[in-house]
Write an enzyme that holds these catalytic residues in place. Structure first.
Site, PDB file in Angstrom:
ATOM      1  CG  HIS A 173     -32.175  46.576 -18.853  1.00  0.00           C
ATOM      2  ND1 HIS A 173     -33.241  46.043 -19.547  1.00  0.00           N
ATOM      3  CD2 HIS A 173     -32.700  47.229 -17.790  1.00  0.00           C
ATOM      4  CE1 HIS A 173     -34.363  46.374 -18.914  1.00  0.00           C
ATOM      5  NE2 HIS A 173     -34.061  47.093 -17.847  1.00  0.00           N
TER       6      HIS A 173
ATOM      7  CD  GLU B 178     -33.908  46.466 -13.585  1.00  0.00           C
ATOM      8  OE1 GLU B 178     -34.749  47.311 -13.318  1.00  0.00           O
ATOM      9  OE2 GLU B 178     -33.291  46.422 -14.658  1.00  0.00           O
TER      10      GLU B 178
ATOM     11  N   GLY C 298     -41.616  45.706 -16.741  1.00  0.00           N
ATOM     12  CA  GLY C 298     -42.439  46.186 -17.853  1.00  0.00           C
ATOM     13  C   GLY C 298     -43.933  46.016 -17.666  1.00  0.00           C
TER      14      GLY C 298
ATOM     15  CB  SER D 121     -43.512  46.144 -11.591  1.00  0.00           C
ATOM     16  OG  SER D 121     -43.708  45.694 -12.911  1.00  0.00           O
TER      17      SER D 121
HETATM   18  P1  13P Z   1     -40.415  48.975 -14.943  1.00  0.00           P
HETATM   19  O1  13P Z   1     -40.268  49.715 -13.635  1.00  0.00           O
HETATM   20  O2  13P Z   1     -41.189  49.768 -15.969  1.00  0.00           O
HETATM   21  O3  13P Z   1     -40.937  47.582 -14.751  1.00  0.00           O
HETATM   22  O4  13P Z   1     -38.932  48.844 -15.574  1.00  0.00           O
HETATM   23  C1  13P Z   1     -37.856  48.487 -14.749  1.00  0.00           C
HETATM   24  C2  13P Z   1     -36.605  48.503 -15.533  1.00  0.00           C
HETATM   25  O5  13P Z   1     -36.438  47.794 -16.502  1.00  0.00           O
HETATM   26  C3  13P Z   1     -35.538  49.423 -15.092  1.00  0.00           C
HETATM   27  O6  13P Z   1     -34.332  49.107 -15.724  1.00  0.00           O
END
Ligand code: 13P
Length: 262
Positions: A97, A169, A175, A215
């Protein structure tokens, strides 16, 4: 109709009690959605895992861990080994991650060791990849993704690809300060990812589910899921209330269903 994937990473949120409540509601709310067309998974904190496994119907919600060490045992204070996770009977393990790579400085070579260890122990390995805002500004996003996939999946045999998942991601999209990627940009990167998976594993590589994360919310989920190369959504904040996640799943599936019957 192809299967679509919905997952959430609970990060360092929710106590054991909160996690169990969340899983209970999510299971109840989504019970009527046929799992042949959809896979749902939740990745809680380590401390919640044992009780989560005991209290969850895994035909409805698959469960995974947020990270693990690649060694079965050893002098790795603070880490969790695949053997320990296996003992709990988990389905999948998330590897690499963005917060592990950027806050804890994990390298592609380490993620590769973890992927191989996860497969060796029979888990599904969910490899997370993504470029930083700087990489994007330099125009090297595709190259960065290519490197992360080629190193992350190095030494993985074709016979194991049914136990691989990728979550794309972009670091700049994750975040509270994240800016969601547009559906067009996400699709373009997913195509690059599929191209590399095809190079590594041949036509079968194209079957590896690639999820978009960063997001994702009710406002953009439908536009993202209808993209040809996006096989699922990996959701953080917008999924941490069971009713909100259930709605996001239903709306996305409806958009996807509408799209395929057009
Ligand atoms: P958000 O959807 O809060 O941006 O987080 C995504 C994430 O890090 C999933 O692993």
């Amino acid at each position: 109709m192809k299967k679509i994937y919905f997952g959430t990473n609970l990060k360092m949120y929710k106590t054991i009690r909160m996690t169990l409540e969340y899983l209970h509601y999510l299971e109840e709310l989504t019970r009527d959605i046929g799992r042949e067309g959809m896979e749902l998974f939740v990745i809680p904190s380590y401390t919640s895992l044992e009780r989560a496994v005991e209290n969850t119907d895994r035909r409805l919600v698959r469960l995974g861990a947020q990270n693990m060490n690649w060694e079965d045992e050893g002098q790795f204070t603070g880490d969790i080994s695949p053997v320990m996770l296996k003992e709990l009977g988990l389905d999948l393990v998330m590897i690499g991650h963005s917060e592990r790579r950027h806050v804890f400085r994990e390298t592609d070579a380490e993620e590769n060791q973890k992927v191989k260890a996860a497969l060796r122990h029979g888990f599904t390995a969910l490899l997370c990849i993504g470029e930083t805002a700087k990489d994007k500004a330099y125009g090297v996003s595709a190259e960065v993704l290519r490197t992360q996939i080629k190193i992350g999946f190095s030494g993985v045999g074709r016979e194991e690809i049914h136990r691989l998942r990728v979550a794309y991601e972009p670091v700049w999209s994750i975040g509270v300060h994240g800016i969601p990627a547009t559906a067009e940009y996400a699709e373009k990167m997913h195509r690059e990812i599929k191209k590399v998976l095809g190079e590594l594993f041949g036509r079968d590589g194209l079957e590896i589910p690639v999820l978009y994360g960063g997001s994702v919310n009710l406002g953009n989920a439908c536009q993202l899921i209808v993209q040809e190369s996006i096989d699922g959504l990996y959701v953080g904040r917008a999924a941490w209330e069971a009713s909100a996640f259930d709605r996001l799943i239903r709306e996305s599936m409806e958009a996807y269903g509408n799209q395929t019957t057009e």
